[in-house]
Design a protein around this motif. Structure first.
Motif, mmCIF file in Angstrom:
data_model
loop_
_atom_site.group_PDB
_atom_site.id
_atom_site.type_symbol
_atom_site.label_atom_id
_atom_site.label_comp_id
_atom_site.label_asym_id
_atom_site.label_seq_id
_atom_site.Cartn_x
_atom_site.Cartn_y
_atom_site.Cartn_z
ATOM 1 N N THR A 100 0.835 -1.206 0.000
ATOM 2 C CA THR A 100 0.000 0.000 0.000
ATOM 3 C C THR A 100 0.867 1.253 0.000
ATOM 4 N N GLN A 104 0.891 3.844 -3.130
ATOM 5 C CA GLN A 104 0.391 5.178 -2.809
ATOM 6 C C GLN A 104 1.448 6.249 -3.027
ATOM 7 N N ILE A 107 2.041 6.351 -7.125
ATOM 8 C CA ILE A 107 0.894 6.942 -7.829
ATOM 9 C C ILE A 107 0.609 8.347 -7.311
ATOM 10 N N GLY A 108 0.701 8.538 -5.991
ATOM 11 C CA GLY A 108 0.429 9.860 -5.422
ATOM 12 C C GLY A 108 1.403 10.910 -5.918
ATOM 13 N N THR A 190 -5.289 1.621 -1.600
ATOM 14 C CA THR A 190 -4.553 2.506 -2.510
ATOM 15 C C THR A 190 -5.499 3.483 -3.187
ATOM 16 N N TRP A 191 -6.650 2.993 -3.633
ATOM 17 C CA TRP A 191 -7.651 3.861 -4.272
ATOM 18 C C TRP A 191 -8.133 4.944 -3.311
ATOM 19 N N THR A 194 -4.482 7.200 -1.789
ATOM 20 C CA THR A 194 -3.505 7.837 -2.676
ATOM 21 C C THR A 194 -3.708 9.357 -2.765
ATOM 22 N N ARG A 246 0.851 7.451 6.633
ATOM 23 C CA ARG A 246 0.122 6.300 6.097
ATOM 24 C C ARG A 246 0.621 4.992 6.715
#
Length: 317
Positions: A100, A104, A107-108, A190-191, A194, A246
């Motif tokens: 995760t 994250q 992509i973040g 993650t969805w 992020t 996180r």
């Protein structure tokens, strides 16, 4: 001589009260305001911690409060540290935590890099990306449970479409598969979170002064070199801060996983927080679960302390 009502009235006038307050030092006034908050925090945080430590050395069971409590010393801690089932939950938690955080952050940061570049529809895109983190974990869990549903879930139809029908939607299940269930909860977390990492990275990107890039352009530094030698080092403290936040939250992840899998199938997604809840409120092994909670607390506190020291070193560069 006794104090008369007139004397008491004169002593409590606004002018006399203000005079006495002015006689206090700034430090005394600060402590007068801060002390009630400190006492409240001690009552809420320190007392339960001390009580939990005390219970961790006993065989106390909350569903049998009238039974005699036996002092067992370090037996609870020894059983926890040598229990293969608990180490399996630690492994599942580490898998969830690592992937995760990895997705994250990657992509973040990518989304923050995209949004930092001004373009038409930038504000609308930012709002849409941030929406998932505003939802309740219970709502997100129910929503994704429907998406993962084997017969009518949209996720499974997408798999059938991408595989050209070689995997039937009715036979493909994420939450019921031992191999895929851990990745199912990683995808959902993650969805959802992020956008949080994206906002922190975006703050870091926008804190970089423009003149640094202008100087790099004068020196004819390539975009790739600017990214690795300027952007990444300057944003790294923000990235590490996002990982810290996180990481602590995901280490104690509970509600989202309970909504999706309940720790199953089997114990594939049984995280430490879920196992702790079962020990404390299903098996009622209060002393044992207290020791378990103390071990988790020390683990998180120790890792966070080491990480904060590394973060401070990065910030000092």
């Amino acid at each position: 001589m006794a104090e008369t009502p007139i004397d008491r009235l004169a002593r409590n006038t606004p002018a006399s009260v203000a005079h006495r307050v002015r006689g206090l030092s700034d430090r005394a006034i600060a402590w007068a305001f801060v002390t009630p908050t400190i006492l409240l925090l001690l009552a809420i945080n320190i007392f339960p911690l001390i009580w939990t430590i005390r219970l961790s050395f006993t065989n106390f069971r909350a569903n049998r409060p009238n039974e005699p409590v036996e002092f067992v010393g370090l037996r609870n801690y020894q059983r926890i540290l040598t229990d293969p089932d608990i180490w399996h939950t630690m492994q599942a938690t580490a898998h969830f935590l690592f992937w995760t955080l990895f997705f994250q952050v990657v992509i973040g940061f990518g989304l923050a890099w995209l949004i930092n570049r001004k373009f038409k529809g930038n504000d609308l895109l930012t709002t849409l990306i941030v929406l998932p983190m505003m939802l309740s974990p219970a709502v997100v869990g129910n929503f994704w449970t429907f998406l993962y549903q084997p017969q009518i879930g949209l996720f499974n139809y997408a798999v059938e479409f991408l595989t050209g029908g070689s995997v039937a939607a009715s036979s493909f299940t994420m939450l019921g598969s031992v191999e895929l269930a851990p990745w199912a909860i990683v995808i959902v977390d993650t969805w959802m979170w992020t956008p949080f990492v994206m906002l922190i990275c975006l703050a870091g990107l926008r804190s970089i002064p423009d003149y640094i890039y202008e100087a790099a352009e004068v020196d004819r530094a390539s975009k790739w070199r600017q990214f690795w030698t300027m952007t990444v080092p300057l944003v790294l403290p923000f990235l590490m801060l996002a990982v810290l936040f996180r990481g602590i939250e995901n280490f104690k992840m509970f509600d989202l996983v309970v909504q999706l899998t309940g720790g199953g199938p089997g114990d594939t997604t049984l995280l430490t927080s879920i196992e702790l809840k079962r020990e404390a409120f299903e098996k009622w092994r209060t002393g044992f679960s207290s020791a378990y909670a103390i071990i988790l607390f020390v683990t998180v506190f120790g890792l966070a302390s080491i990480y904060v020291k590394a973060l401070n070193k990065v910030k000092e560069r």
